[in-house]
Design a protein around this motif. Structure first.
Motif, PDB file in Angstrom:
ATOM      1  N   GLY A 135       0.804  -1.225   0.000  1.00 41.50           N
ATOM      2  CA  GLY A 135       0.000   0.000   0.000  1.00 41.50           C
ATOM      3  C   GLY A 135       0.832   1.267   0.000  1.00 41.50           C
ATOM      4  O   GLY A 135       0.332   2.339   0.368  1.00 41.50           O
ATOM      5  N   ARG A 167       1.808   3.188  -2.348  1.00 42.88           N
ATOM      6  CA  ARG A 167       1.336   4.275  -3.218  1.00 42.88           C
ATOM      7  C   ARG A 167       0.315   5.160  -2.509  1.00 42.88           C
ATOM      8  O   ARG A 167       0.247   6.367  -2.794  1.00 42.88           O
ATOM      9  CB  ARG A 167       0.728   3.678  -4.492  1.00 42.88           C
ATOM     10  N   PHE A 168      -0.473   4.596  -1.612  1.00 40.99           N
ATOM     11  CA  PHE A 168      -1.443   5.410  -0.879  1.00 40.99           C
ATOM     12  C   PHE A 168      -0.723   6.493  -0.072  1.00 40.99           C
ATOM     13  O   PHE A 168      -1.129   7.663  -0.070  1.00 40.99           O
ATOM     14  CB  PHE A 168      -2.280   4.532   0.057  1.00 40.99           C
ATOM     15  N   ASN A 175       1.115   9.137  -2.462  1.00 41.73           N
ATOM     16  CA  ASN A 175       0.166  10.114  -3.021  1.00 41.73           C
ATOM     17  C   ASN A 175      -0.381  11.040  -1.948  1.00 41.73           C
ATOM     18  O   ASN A 175      -0.579  12.242  -2.194  1.00 41.73           O
ATOM     19  CB  ASN A 175      -0.981   9.382  -3.717  1.00 41.73           C
ATOM     20  N   ALA A 176      -0.629  10.495  -0.749  1.00 44.67           N
ATOM     21  CA  ALA A 176      -1.139  11.330   0.341  1.00 44.67           C
ATOM     22  C   ALA A 176      -0.116  12.386   0.734  1.00 44.67           C
ATOM     23  O   ALA A 176      -0.467  13.544   0.998  1.00 44.67           O
ATOM     24  CB  ALA A 176      -1.491  10.456   1.538  1.00 44.67           C
ATOM     25  N   THR A 208      -7.055  13.885  -1.103  1.00 42.25           N
ATOM     26  CA  THR A 208      -7.691  12.967  -2.045  1.00 42.25           C
ATOM     27  C   THR A 208      -8.131  11.731  -1.273  1.00 42.25           C
ATOM     28  O   THR A 208      -7.964  11.645  -0.049  1.00 42.25           O
ATOM     29  CB  THR A 208      -6.720  12.564  -3.169  1.00 42.25           C
ATOM     30  N   ASP A 237      -6.687   8.950  -1.408  1.00 41.27           N
ATOM     31  CA  ASP A 237      -5.479   8.330  -0.870  1.00 41.27           C
ATOM     32  C   ASP A 237      -5.132   8.895   0.500  1.00 41.27           C
ATOM     33  O   ASP A 237      -4.576   8.191   1.351  1.00 41.27           O
ATOM     34  CB  ASP A 237      -4.309   8.536  -1.833  1.00 41.27           C
ATOM     35  N   THR A 238      -5.437  10.166   0.733  1.00 44.01           N
ATOM     36  CA  THR A 238      -5.191  10.766   2.042  1.00 44.01           C
ATOM     37  C   THR A 238      -6.003  10.063   3.119  1.00 44.01           C
ATOM     38  O   THR A 238      -5.490   9.734   4.193  1.00 44.01           O
ATOM     39  CB  THR A 238      -5.548  12.259   2.018  1.00 44.01           C
ATOM     40  N   VAL A 245      -7.289   7.022   2.957  1.00 45.92           N
ATOM     41  CA  VAL A 245      -6.841   5.637   3.079  1.00 45.92           C
ATOM     42  C   VAL A 245      -5.566   5.556   3.909  1.00 45.92           C
ATOM     43  O   VAL A 245      -5.437   4.723   4.821  1.00 45.92           O
ATOM     44  CB  VAL A 245      -6.614   5.014   1.692  1.00 45.92           C
ATOM     45  N   ALA A 246      -4.602   6.419   3.598  1.00 46.91           N
ATOM     46  CA  ALA A 246      -3.338   6.408   4.338  1.00 46.91           C
ATOM     47  C   ALA A 246      -3.561   6.734   5.809  1.00 46.91           C
ATOM     48  O   ALA A 246      -2.955   6.105   6.694  1.00 46.91           O
ATOM     49  CB  ALA A 246      -2.367   7.408   3.712  1.00 46.91           C
ATOM     50  N   LYS A 270      -8.184  -0.756  -6.733  1.00 43.15           N
ATOM     51  CA  LYS A 270      -7.180  -0.141  -7.600  1.00 43.15           C
ATOM     52  C   LYS A 270      -6.885  -1.022  -8.813  1.00 43.15           C
ATOM     53  O   LYS A 270      -6.682  -0.525  -9.924  1.00 43.15           O
ATOM     54  CB  LYS A 270      -5.894   0.102  -6.814  1.00 43.15           C
TER      55      LYS A 270
END
Length: 290
Positions: free
Chosen positions: A53, A55-56, A59-60, A70, A72-73, A75-76, A113
């Motif tokens: 994970g 990439r989460f 991107n965050a 976003t 991703d924020t 999720v992270a 994803k």
């Protein structure tokens, strides 16, 4: 190729994430007495959250530097807090630290994803197949007879000949000949349409029953087919941008709610832990009454 590589990488992450997550979820199966040490659970869950994970979090972090949020924020934040809470529970020697929560969260989102990457790959293939309907070469008729040339080298007004069974390489107007032209893959028209001098034809259509001489009016990126593919791609990007803009406000509200809940949970854990470790002592009045 880029979309295909992204789809394969997403599938690899899904498989790796679930291989590491399933041992953590095994104790949930009734009758199965299988429980890993909390240190092993922390390692397995950590590899799922911070490796598959990754990439989460990347991107965050990028969005955080831009002061934006976003999905991703969210999720992270959720996965990171869940794993950190489970780690604290393991350090406190809790009987069942919930490492599977963070791992399962990331594993399920990685499935999403992968489906998204697969859908993009399928859409790209569809556009490429659409553009491939127009052949890259054409049979040009000049003073010295017929010659095969690349469509990129054609000029407006060139005379192009398409024989029976061939695909029309350019947009243009019929100069000579009569034939049926199948445009089902382009316009959705189920039956071939008869064409005669003066009628317009489009690149990618197939000629049946005769030959056509066409005056070239558009080739390559200037064809109706290329504009259709470009319009389809632009529409998809516009829809994605619109969905992102609409969800940004909801994400901000969601982040605020998550932060409040996390703060309340931390306060509750601290208070409960303090109450367990330091129970209130009996007063002299209570001892006298007893």
């Amino acid at each position: 190729l880029e979309e295909e590589a992204a789809s394969r990488l997403a599938l690899f992450r899904v498989i790796a994430a679930w291989i590491l997550t399933l041992p953590l979820m095994a104790p949930m199966i009734p009758g199965l007495h299988f429980h890993l040490p909390w240190v092993v659970q922390a390692l397995l869950s950590g590899m799922v959250v911070f490796a598959t994970g990754r990439r989460f979090f990347e991107n965050a972090l990028k969005q955080l530097l831009l002061l934006e949020t976003t999905m991703d924020t969210l999720v992270a934040l959720g996965a990171g807090i869940a794993w950190s809470f489970a780690l604290l529970e393991g350090i406190r020697e809790a009987p069942h630290p919930p490492f599977e929560t963070a791992a399962a969260l990331v594993a399920f989102l990685l499935v999403g994803k992968y489906l998204e990457a697969k859908a993009k790959h399928r859409a790209t293939n569809a556009l490429e197949a659409l553009l491939a309907l127009a052949p890259p070469v054409a049979l040009r008729v000049g003073k010295q007879g017929e010659e095969i040339v690349l469509t990129q080298l054609l000029r407006a007004g060139d005379r192009i000949r398409v024989k029976p069974g061939g695909a029309i390489p350019v947009d243009g107007t019929v100069l000579e000949g009569r034939a049926d032209v199948a445009e089902a893959l382009l316009t959705g028209e189920p039956m071939p349409q008869p064409k005669q001098p003066g009628d317009r034809v489009i690149a990618g259509a197939t000629v049946h029953g005769g030959s056509l001489d066409i005056r070239m009016e558009g080739a390559g990126r200037d064809t109706w087919l290329a504009r259709l593919a470009k319009h389809s791609e632009a529409s998809s990007q516009a829809a994605l941008a619109g969905a992102t803009a609409r969800s940004r406000g909801a994400l901000q509200v969601g982040l605020a709610i998550v932060l409040v809940l996390v703060l309340l949970a931390v306060v509750a854990v601290v208070l409960v832990d303090a109450a367990i470790r330091h129970p209130p002592s009996a007063t002299r009045d209570d001892i006298g009454e007893t």
